[in-house]
Design an enzyme around this catalytic site. Structure first.
Site, PDB file in Angstrom:
ATOM      1  CG  ASP A  67      -0.317  -0.503   2.495  1.00  0.00           C
ATOM      2  OD1 ASP A  67       0.923  -0.514   2.578  1.00  0.00           O
ATOM      3  OD2 ASP A  67      -1.052  -0.865   3.424  1.00  0.00           O
ATOM      4  CG  ASN A 136      -9.215  -1.030  11.905  1.00  0.00           C
ATOM      5  OD1 ASN A 136      -8.277  -1.719  11.516  1.00  0.00           O
ATOM      6  ND2 ASN A 136      -9.640   0.040  11.253  1.00  0.00           N
ATOM      7  CG  HIS A 138      -6.161  -1.960   8.888  1.00  0.00           C
ATOM      8  ND1 HIS A 138      -6.213  -0.606   9.131  1.00  0.00           N
ATOM      9  CD2 HIS A 138      -4.862  -2.298   9.098  1.00  0.00           C
ATOM     10  CE1 HIS A 138      -5.022  -0.154   9.448  1.00  0.00           C
ATOM     11  NE2 HIS A 138      -4.174  -1.161   9.456  1.00  0.00           N
ATOM     12  CD  GLU A 143      -8.928   1.277   7.560  1.00  0.00           C
ATOM     13  OE1 GLU A 143      -8.892   0.380   8.424  1.00  0.00           O
ATOM     14  OE2 GLU A 143      -8.338   2.356   7.695  1.00  0.00           O
TER      15      GLU A 143
HETATM   16  C1  F6R Z   1       1.279  -1.195   6.166  1.00  0.00           C
HETATM   17  C2  F6R Z   1       0.024  -1.923   6.334  1.00  0.00           C
HETATM   18  C3  F6R Z   1      -0.815  -1.768   7.564  1.00  0.00           C
HETATM   19  C4  F6R Z   1      -0.021  -2.094   8.822  1.00  0.00           C
HETATM   20  C5  F6R Z   1      -0.915  -2.026  10.056  1.00  0.00           C
HETATM   21  C6  F6R Z   1      -0.109  -2.203  11.321  1.00  0.00           C
HETATM   22  O1  F6R Z   1       1.876  -1.530   4.913  1.00  0.00           O
HETATM   23  O2  F6R Z   1      -0.331  -2.621   5.449  1.00  0.00           O
HETATM   24  O3  F6R Z   1      -1.905  -2.633   7.478  1.00  0.00           O
HETATM   25  O4  F6R Z   1       0.521  -3.381   8.708  1.00  0.00           O
HETATM   26  O5  F6R Z   1      -1.567  -0.802  10.103  1.00  0.00           O
HETATM   27  O6  F6R Z   1       0.788  -1.131  11.463  1.00  0.00           O
HETATM   28  P1  F6R Z   1       1.907  -1.143  12.574  1.00  0.00           P
HETATM   29  O7  F6R Z   1       2.860  -2.214  12.235  1.00  0.00           O
HETATM   30  O8  F6R Z   1       2.539   0.228  12.480  1.00  0.00           O
HETATM   31  O9  F6R Z   1       1.225  -1.366  13.872  1.00  0.00           O
END
Ligand code: F6R
Length: 282
Positions: A67, A136, A138, A143
């Site tokens: 992403d 959440n 995701h 989401e």
């Molecule tokens: C980032 C991504 C997000 C993160 C998730 C957890 O490329 O795909 O889904 O993996 O938001 O983020 P952290 O590791 O910062 O807690």
């Protein structure tokens, strides 16, 4: 699926790096699916160490990231290209032209998303996909509400994700409101998936993903339908899993349980290796 609970986030990062290192050794032109965020940092550090020790060669490796924010210039220090260059790509011998991220600055985002999916197909598909998980539930920026068939597309970020990610920006108003993300359907096509999570703030999402209903309300729950998926969890992130569910195999037909860390067999009973499959092996 396999769930491994490790004592510390260092061990989680190390275990993830070892898995990826094995795949790179086994197939030098492996296609990696990569993630950003805080959770993969220890894994990327461990991979860089292996490279520095001459144990890993990235020269033929190809990568696709999950992403990117919409509207952040490529060199923005919170953009995901910047993150990947700084934490991995600039520190190993990967060829930059083999590294891909969605272009959040593209003038035609829909066309860029379609081209991104094509590029993954042309590369032969993703061999091993790394995922983190949001508080959440995701995965990537899929989401809650994201469907199982969703593809690479532009999404609106939820207020929870904007709040969570504001820790990286000067203040919440600077966090982009949209991102480009691979879809659930896109990532489920990877031949292997590894989800990593650490910290108590992920515990509820992990419990829902592994023990709750398989539902778009918790996008990570779809991973239970993937034939080759491993969750590597630091013990706090696993703290809301019910012992009953661990033993019964999350509703799957068969499960085994064992101690993953023979050096510390007595630590709190949380060093499990769990392997689940729909069928009992012969
Ligand atoms: C980032 C991504 C997000 C993160 C998730 C957890 O490329 O795909 O889904 O993996 O938001 O983020 P952290 O590791 O910062 O807690």
């Amino acid at each position: 699926m396999e769930v491994r609970v490790l004592d510390t986030s260092d061990e989680m990062g190390q275990a993830a790096a070892e898995l990826f290192a094995q795949r790179i050794e086994g197939k030098p032109d492996v296609v990696l699916g990569l993630a950003t965020g805080s959770t993969p940092l220890k894994m990327y550090d461990a991979l860089v160490r292996l490279y520095e020790q001459g144990k890993l060669d990235f020269s033929h490796v190809v990568s696709f990231n999950l992403d990117e924010y919409v509207g952040l210039p490529t060199n923005h220090d919170q953009g995901y290209r910047y993150f990947m260059d700084k934490n991995l790509f600039d520190k190993v011998n990967i060829a930059k032209e083999n590294t891909h991220l969605p272009d959040g600055m593209a003038s035609d985002l829909a066309a860029m998303c379609a081209a991104y999916e094509e590029a993954i197909k042309d590369a032969g598909g993703i061999d091993i996909q790394l995922l983190g998980i949001g508080g959440n539930g995701h995965v990537a920026f899929n989401e809650p509400g994201s469907g199982k068939e969703s593809r690479t597309r532009v999404v609106d970020l939820t207020s929870e994700t904007i709040r969570d990610n504001s820790r990286f920006f000067k203040d919440e108003s600077e966090v982009p409101r949209q991102a480009v993300t691979m879809g659930i359907g896109s990532m489920m096509e990877a031949r292997e998936i590894v989800l990593i999570a650490d910290g108590a703030d992920k515990a509820e999402a992990i419990a829902k993903a592994l023990e709750g209903e398989i539902t778009a309300a918790v996008p990570a729950s779809f991973l239970r339908e993937h034939p080759n998926c491993t969750f590597l969890l630091e013990r706090e992130a696993a703290s809301r899993l019910s012992p009953g569910a661990l033993e019964s195999g999350y509703g799957a037909g068969w499960g085994t349980i064992g101690v993953s860390n023979p050096r510390h067999p007595s630590r709190g009973g949380l060093n499990f290796v769990l392997r689940f499959s729909g069928r009992k092996p012969k």
